[in-house]
Design a protein around this motif. Sequence first.
Motif, PDB file in Angstrom:
ATOM      1  N   UNK A  88       0.879  -1.173   0.000  1.00  0.00           N
ATOM      2  CA  UNK A  88       0.000   0.000   0.000  1.00  0.00           C
ATOM      3  C   UNK A  88       0.914   1.220   0.000  1.00  0.00           C
ATOM      4  N   UNK A  89       0.908   1.947  -1.103  1.00  0.00           N
ATOM      5  CA  UNK A  89       1.871   3.036  -1.262  1.00  0.00           C
ATOM      6  C   UNK A  89       1.159   4.351  -1.566  1.00  0.00           C
ATOM      7  N   UNK A  90       1.816   5.419  -1.150  1.00  0.00           N
ATOM      8  CA  UNK A  90       1.343   6.767  -1.443  1.00  0.00           C
ATOM      9  C   UNK A  90       2.469   7.522  -2.127  1.00  0.00           C
ATOM     10  N   UNK A  91       2.169   8.060  -3.312  1.00  0.00           N
ATOM     11  CA  UNK A  91       3.183   8.798  -4.038  1.00  0.00           C
ATOM     12  C   UNK A  91       2.539   9.875  -4.907  1.00  0.00           C
ATOM     13  N   UNK A  92       3.364  10.846  -5.291  1.00  0.00           N
ATOM     14  CA  UNK A  92       2.906  11.970  -6.104  1.00  0.00           C
ATOM     15  C   UNK A  92       3.154  11.709  -7.588  1.00  0.00           C
ATOM     16  N   UNK A  93       2.188  12.111  -8.408  1.00  0.00           N
ATOM     17  CA  UNK A  93       2.307  12.155  -9.863  1.00  0.00           C
ATOM     18  C   UNK A  93       2.040  13.600 -10.298  1.00  0.00           C
ATOM     19  N   UNK A  94       2.523  13.977 -11.457  1.00  0.00           N
ATOM     20  CA  UNK A  94       2.140  15.278 -12.020  1.00  0.00           C
ATOM     21  C   UNK A  94       1.692  15.107 -13.464  1.00  0.00           C
ATOM     22  N   UNK A  95       0.677  15.871 -13.840  1.00  0.00           N
ATOM     23  CA  UNK A  95       0.182  15.912 -15.213  1.00  0.00           C
ATOM     24  C   UNK A  95      -0.097  17.370 -15.554  1.00  0.00           C
ATOM     25  N   UNK A  96      -0.175  17.723 -16.826  1.00  0.00           N
ATOM     26  CA  UNK A  96      -0.529  19.098 -17.179  1.00  0.00           C
ATOM     27  C   UNK A  96      -1.926  19.472 -16.667  1.00  0.00           C
ATOM     28  N   UNK A  97      -2.058  20.689 -16.251  1.00  0.00           N
ATOM     29  CA  UNK A  97      -3.309  21.178 -15.673  1.00  0.00           C
ATOM     30  C   UNK A  97      -4.495  20.992 -16.610  1.00  0.00           C
ATOM     31  N   UNK A  98      -4.249  21.039 -17.908  1.00  0.00           N
ATOM     32  CA  UNK A  98      -5.355  20.984 -18.878  1.00  0.00           C
ATOM     33  C   UNK A  98      -6.108  19.655 -18.845  1.00  0.00           C
ATOM     34  N   UNK A  99      -5.553  18.633 -18.176  1.00  0.00           N
ATOM     35  CA  UNK A  99      -6.239  17.329 -18.099  1.00  0.00           C
ATOM     36  C   UNK A  99      -7.039  17.173 -16.812  1.00  0.00           C
ATOM     37  N   UNK A 100      -7.199  18.243 -16.067  1.00  0.00           N
ATOM     38  CA  UNK A 100      -7.846  18.163 -14.761  1.00  0.00           C
ATOM     39  C   UNK A 100      -9.258  17.599 -14.846  1.00  0.00           C
ATOM     40  N   UNK A 101     -10.018  18.006 -15.858  1.00  0.00           N
ATOM     41  CA  UNK A 101     -11.422  17.571 -15.957  1.00  0.00           C
ATOM     42  C   UNK A 101     -11.560  16.076 -16.234  1.00  0.00           C
ATOM     43  N   UNK A 102     -10.483  15.450 -16.710  1.00  0.00           N
ATOM     44  CA  UNK A 102     -10.551  14.016 -17.031  1.00  0.00           C
ATOM     45  C   UNK A 102     -10.167  13.133 -15.847  1.00  0.00           C
ATOM     46  N   UNK A 103      -9.851  13.738 -14.716  1.00  0.00           N
ATOM     47  CA  UNK A 103      -9.379  12.946 -13.591  1.00  0.00           C
ATOM     48  C   UNK A 103     -10.458  12.050 -12.997  1.00  0.00           C
ATOM     49  N   UNK A 104     -11.720  12.356 -13.293  1.00  0.00           N
ATOM     50  CA  UNK A 104     -12.795  11.479 -12.810  1.00  0.00           C
ATOM     51  C   UNK A 104     -12.617  10.050 -13.321  1.00  0.00           C
ATOM     52  N   UNK A 105     -11.844   9.897 -14.408  1.00  0.00           N
ATOM     53  CA  UNK A 105     -11.601   8.563 -14.961  1.00  0.00           C
ATOM     54  C   UNK A 105     -10.780   7.694 -14.013  1.00  0.00           C
ATOM     55  N   UNK A 106     -10.075   8.319 -13.068  1.00  0.00           N
ATOM     56  CA  UNK A 106      -9.305   7.545 -12.100  1.00  0.00           C
ATOM     57  C   UNK A 106     -10.180   6.621 -11.261  1.00  0.00           C
ATOM     58  N   UNK A 107     -11.469   6.976 -11.174  1.00  0.00           N
ATOM     59  CA  UNK A 107     -12.382   6.120 -10.424  1.00  0.00           C
ATOM     60  C   UNK A 107     -12.483   4.726 -11.043  1.00  0.00           C
ATOM     61  N   UNK A 108     -12.121   4.616 -12.311  1.00  0.00           N
ATOM     62  CA  UNK A 108     -12.170   3.326 -12.991  1.00  0.00           C
ATOM     63  C   UNK A 108     -10.935   2.483 -12.794  1.00  0.00           C
ATOM     64  N   UNK A 109      -9.938   3.021 -12.105  1.00  0.00           N
ATOM     65  CA  UNK A 109      -8.704   2.256 -11.876  1.00  0.00           C
ATOM     66  C   UNK A 109      -8.763   1.637 -10.486  1.00  0.00           C
ATOM     67  N   UNK A 110      -9.051   0.364 -10.434  1.00  0.00           N
ATOM     68  CA  UNK A 110      -9.216  -0.330  -9.157  1.00  0.00           C
ATOM     69  C   UNK A 110      -7.903  -0.357  -8.382  1.00  0.00           C
ATOM     70  N   UNK A 111      -8.006  -0.075  -7.092  1.00  0.00           N
ATOM     71  CA  UNK A 111      -6.827  -0.080  -6.239  1.00  0.00           C
ATOM     72  C   UNK A 111      -6.167   1.262  -6.074  1.00  0.00           C
ATOM     73  N   UNK A 112      -6.775   2.317  -6.658  1.00  0.00           N
ATOM     74  CA  UNK A 112      -6.185   3.657  -6.590  1.00  0.00           C
ATOM     75  C   UNK A 112      -7.174   4.632  -5.970  1.00  0.00           C
ATOM     76  N   UNK A 113      -6.662   5.478  -5.053  1.00  0.00           N
ATOM     77  CA  UNK A 113      -7.464   6.554  -4.471  1.00  0.00           C
ATOM     78  C   UNK A 113      -6.714   7.870  -4.615  1.00  0.00           C
ATOM     79  N   UNK A 114      -7.430   8.919  -4.993  1.00  0.00           N
ATOM     80  CA  UNK A 114      -6.857  10.261  -5.049  1.00  0.00           C
ATOM     81  C   UNK A 114      -6.995  10.898  -3.671  1.00  0.00           C
ATOM     82  N   UNK A 115      -5.869  11.224  -3.041  1.00  0.00           N
ATOM     83  CA  UNK A 115      -5.875  11.763  -1.683  1.00  0.00           C
ATOM     84  C   UNK A 115      -5.725  13.272  -1.633  1.00  0.00           C
TER      85      UNK A 115
END
Length: 352
Positions: A88-115
């Motif tokens: 169980x790990x916690x780490x930082x990722x970075x992406x360009x700001x322009x993709x912010x609205x697509x982050x809801x797709x992370x809900x489809x990745x099992x085993x990942x939580x946005x903290x």
Amino acid sequence: MDLVYRPERYPFLTPDLPGVGGTLRLLPQDFQVEEVPAYLPQGEGEHLYLLLEKEGLTTRQVLEFLRDQVGVPEKEIGVAGLKDKHARTRQWFSIPKRYEDALCLLEGLRGVRLLDAGLHANKLRTGHLKGNRFRILIRGGGPKERAEAILRVLQAKGVPNYYGPQRFGLGGLNPVRGYELVKGGKGRGSPWLKRFLVGSLQSLLFNDWLALRLERGLYDRVIPGDWAKKHATGGEFLVERPEEAERALRLEISATGPLFGKKYPEAQGEARALEDEVLVRYGLRREDFALRRGARRPIRVPLEEWRVEEAPEGLWLSFFLPKGSYATSLLREVMKVEVDAGDSPEGEEGEG
């Protein structure tokens, strides 16, 4: 000439202290890793930083999801280090700001939580972290007093900075393939794979150098010609004065070993002779690594924030290690058994 990684050939720092035994990683939550960033998002900028908690996934798998499902070009995704899959790990990722609205797709990745999330001016890059905090369950391990006795020695003398088994591939065979590349200059695979394989050979040579210093009583010493690292600032300097030995005993500085290449600072005199001894063992020369940049790596790292807790299922170990080091190196000292590699690195692997 044995180029296969075999952890049993590397001596312990605490051979006279019995280990706690036990097993690791029965469940992902048994192995918890929290990345300690070099800095936090400032609140403005064109890069969106994401603090993700994951289980059962490698860092690479999360990156591929951001690329394939969120649509972020891979070269625009930033990570500071690589983290285990069976953890169980916690780490930082970075992406360009322009993709912010697509982050809801992370809900489809099992085993990942946005903290957490925040904006920053620059992309996150490899090595942009201070280190990692670990909380690890040794199931069936004990008693607590054994672990504490070993950890007190590691706190005083530093943790041997061996590369862990995850650096060497299945069966520990990657250094063999790396050797074929540096001696023959050819091989199948992508440029990235070739760099990784040669890196495995560099890592094996470093581990052998560390083991040699331990066997010669030079683990917590510096000798003339060593390049030493200042633990407080990260600076490196050539050891020329005998009085530097006292600083090494206080764990203010440590000797550094070679990751051979074309631009690393070369040791001199007695210290260089120890490095040559390892090269001769495998029929290698410094010139064989002319295509690698090279670097130096400290023989040991400080142990901070350690704690041992007893539980019905075993012992919980908590500790902080700086970037580039491996929890497996500490765990093998405490357990006195060779520990598993997991499927991916525990620490930053961009050295050399």
